[in-house]
Design an enzyme around this catalytic site. Structure first.
Site, PDB file in Angstrom:
ATOM      1  N   GLU A 178      59.043   0.192  19.930  1.00 53.24           N
ATOM      2  CA  GLU A 178      58.873   1.126  21.049  1.00 53.24           C
ATOM      3  C   GLU A 178      59.349   0.546  22.382  1.00 53.24           C
ATOM      4  O   GLU A 178      59.008   1.060  23.448  1.00 53.24           O
ATOM      5  CB  GLU A 178      57.422   1.634  21.127  1.00 53.24           C
ATOM      6  N   GLU A 230      54.960   4.133  11.149  1.00 52.21           N
ATOM      7  CA  GLU A 230      53.524   4.366  11.295  1.00 52.21           C
ATOM      8  C   GLU A 230      53.271   5.839  11.521  1.00 52.21           C
ATOM      9  O   GLU A 230      54.034   6.529  12.197  1.00 52.21           O
ATOM     10  CB  GLU A 230      52.900   3.522  12.419  1.00 52.21           C
TER      11      GLU A 230
END
Length: 323
Positions: free
Chosen positions: A100, A242
């Site tokens: 990220e 995820e």
């Protein structure tokens, strides 16, 4: 086929978690063969050694500048001292680099692809590049539009970082890793997105470019595929690095909804179900999270994604295999 691998994320942002050795026993007792670790903690890696459990290991943003500026030799040395001295290479499935970074910390963005390139070169030099794939997990917010999927495109500010990553993934045969939370999309757009659509319980489907969608996860994955194709990248596999649903402290958070969401995700993976745009491509997924993490920041629900209690008892009856 046996379907796609299903893994579990083992987050450790908590001060009350069981020791890694106990966690390994819990994973084995539940037939969990794939685990994502959010750092290369030596003691944790050592507790997984010789268990046969296959790992995705995150390489945190703080490590990227030194890896990006390293030589082939220094990068091999880094891998040996931080990873392969603790866990056999045969147990490492993925390195997840700079998770990220593109949206969370612009400082690290320029280092992501150079670090990936150096790590890939190091793996090549020791004959492991075929076995261990490298990618960089990114959230849905790297796109500035993702609904409907066929309109998806990467955020113009992030595209200069995204394109070199996609070039590496295509050239190395590596997957794009995505962190997808239909829960969060639903909560921020609940006036437009029905809860049933986020939970795989929608009665109605919506059509997009001749394809029919009945859930938000499929639409989100296919949005990434469309966004990649818009930039000329065909055929890059997608791995859901995820996904999950909280059990407490948020709108529509609860054990029942968490079971409904996670069980649908796992069933689809183990049954080899793809998305409307890629129906034949199995969807490898990593479920978040093994335990509640009481020191996680952000909204209170962020602390409540655990599938197991701290005592190792399932909070809800999620099965990780097809039998």
């Amino acid at each position: 086929s046996d379907g796609a691998p299903v893994g579990v994320c083992y987050g450790r942002v908590g001060n009350n978690l069981p020791p890694p050795t106990a966690v390994v026993g819990l994973l084995q007792a539940n037939g969990i063969q794939n685990v994502r670790l959010f750092d290369a903690d030596a003691a944790t890696l050592r507790s997984f050694a010789s268990t046969g459990i296959s790992l995705m290991i995150d390489i945190p943003n703080e490590s990227l500048p030194s890896i990006a500026s390293g030589t082939a030799n220094s990068t091999v040395d880094w891998l040996i001292s931080n990873v392969f001295s603790h866990i056999p290479p045969s147990q490492v499935r993925y390195l997840a680099v700079g998770p990220e970074a593109f949206v969370r910390d612009a400082f690290y963005t320029p280092y992501v692809v150079p670090a990936i390139t150096n790590l890939h070169g190091a793996l090549q030099s020791v004959g492991l590049a075929g076995r261990i794939k490298i990618s960089s997990p990114q959230p849905i917010s790297v796109m500035s539009g993702f609904y409907p999927p066929s309109s998806a495109h990467f955020d113009p500010l992030i595209k200069p970082a995204m394109i070199p990553l996609l070039q590496f993934l295509r050239d190395s045969g590596s997957p794009l890793m995505v962190n997808l939370y239909p829960y969060e999309v639903y909560v921020s757009h609940s006036n437009r997105i029905p809860l049933e659509y986020a939970l795989f319980k929608a009665d109605a489907e919506f059509g997009d470019s001749g394809l029919m969608y009945d859930n938000l996860l499929d639409a989100s994955i296919d949005a990434f595929v469309h966004a990649m194709e818009r930039e000329g990248f065909q055929g890059i596999r997608v791995v859901v690095a995820e996904t999950g649903w909280p059990t407490a402290c948020g709108e529509a958070a609860g054990v029942d909804n968490a079971l409904t969401y996670n069980d649908n995700v796992v069933r689809r993976a183990v049954n080899g179900v793809g998305t409307p745009k890629r129906p034949k491509e199995e969807m490898e997924v990593y479920m978040f999270d093994l335990f509640d993490e009481n020191e996680r920041g952000g909204d209170e629900y962020q602390k409540h994604f655990g599938i197991f209690s701290l005592a190792g008892v399932k909070l809800y009856d999620l099965r990780f295999s097809s039998n």
